[in-house]
Write a protein that holds these residues in place. Structure first.
Motif: not given
Length: 333
Positions: A133-139
């Motif tokens: 939740s802190k280091h994975f991101h959806h773009v």
């Protein structure tokens, strides 16, 4: 991959390191199983000049960088893009598999083109939900914000309706050709010399160009076509990748309907967005039925094209992607 819009924002200066400078270093790297060793060594020598390292292709050119992160010799934040699975080999429990897993755990932030790929990678690399939740991101990776808008469709000469398909080794052109042999509509294929089997007999309605076609010329072919086809091979579409997304972005930017193998790791639902049809039965029979259905929707192609362009302007373009990337960079810093 974000440089132009990031710099236009005024918040970042993005330097692109020369792809290859010392060929001999890459030859040594190939022996040591460290691809693009040359580029990584040059990056390490210049790392003091930068606040952050950004790798759009981390599977190819990050092995030495991740090793330095692993043993504590590199503290500079590293951001990577995720557009295919990090652990795609069979024996993940082998010593080599465990080493690769540990090396891919060293990055500070991960930006994914696919929500399902994000979750698969979290599980593969053994990260907790809290960490992710802190280091994975959806773009939302999308087409260039200015280039496609400058293309003029009115420059094209009128041509008979036809479908077009282009791409590399992840495409199943043999199956597509077999499907077109069952119908009378024309198909143009642009691929590498290995894209179509040398023994494949082409029906009269199918042409194959396996020469090098400049991208501007390919775009003209795209724009002149009725719709674009993306046939992904069955054996790779579930592996954890976003194969086909680049051409799908072309469809969106050019306002072209698309017929595509259903791909679980592509976030854009082409049917829900009314820009095309999924082919869920990835067989000759399934493709034949889907092609007949698609050609039967010719009166809706214009509307599909308008829906695609609307997605381009509002949701999937390089400006949106760069803004999301900028927020990740700020978190990393």
């Amino acid at each position: 991959m974000g440089k132009i819009e990031l710099e236009e924002s005024g918040d970042f200066v993005v330097d692109i390191l020369e792809h290859q400078k010392f060929v001999w270093l890459n030859k040594v790297g190939n022996i040591l199983q460290i691809p693009y060793l040359d580029q990584q060594i040059r990056a390490l020598f210049r790392v003091r000049n930068y606040d952050l390292l950004y790798f759009p292709y981390p599977l190819a050119n990050c092995r030495l960088i991740s090793l330095f992160k692993w043993i504590g010799l590199l503290s500079t934040p590293v951001v990577v893009l995720g557009h295919q699975g990090f652990l795609f080999y069979d024996d993940k429990k082998s010593l080599l598999g465990k080493i690769f897993k540990k090396s891919f755990q060293q990055f500070d932030h991960y930006a994914f083109f696919s929500k399902r790929l994000l979750e698969k990678t979290r599980v593969d690399l053994g990260f907790s939900m809290d960490y992710a939740s802190k280091h994975f991101h959806h773009v939302h990776w999308g087409p260039d914000r200015k280039f496609y808008r400058s293309l003029n469709h009115s420059d094209l000469e009128p041509s008979p309706p036809f479908a077009i398909s282009a791409g590399t080794v992840d495409r199943d052109y043999d199956m597509l050709i077999d499907a077109f042999s069952q119908i009378k509509q024309p198909l143009k294929i642009f691929c590498t010399p290995k894209g179509v089997s040398s023994t494949k007999i082409l029906p009269v309605n199918v042409t194959v160009d396996n020469s090098w076609v400049p991208y501007p010329q390919l775009l003209k072919e795209y724009m002149a076509s009725s719709f674009i086809i993306i046939p992904i091979r069955e054996d790779i579409k579930n592996r954890g990748n976003t194969f086909g997304l680049t051409v799908l972005n072309d469809c969106i930017a050019l306002g072209k309907p698309v017929l595509m193998t259903y791909h679980p790791y592509i976030d854009i639902d082409i049917e829900k967005e009314n820009i095309g049809l999924w082919v869920r039965d990835n067989t000759v029979k399934g493709w034949t039925q889907a092609l007949n259905k698609m050609f039967g929707l010719s009166d809706q192609f214009h509307k599909m094209g308008e829906s695609a362009r609307d997605l381009y302007f509002k949701k999937y373009n390089s400006g949106v992607f760069s803004n999301e990337l900028a927020e990740i960079f700020k978190k990393a810093l």
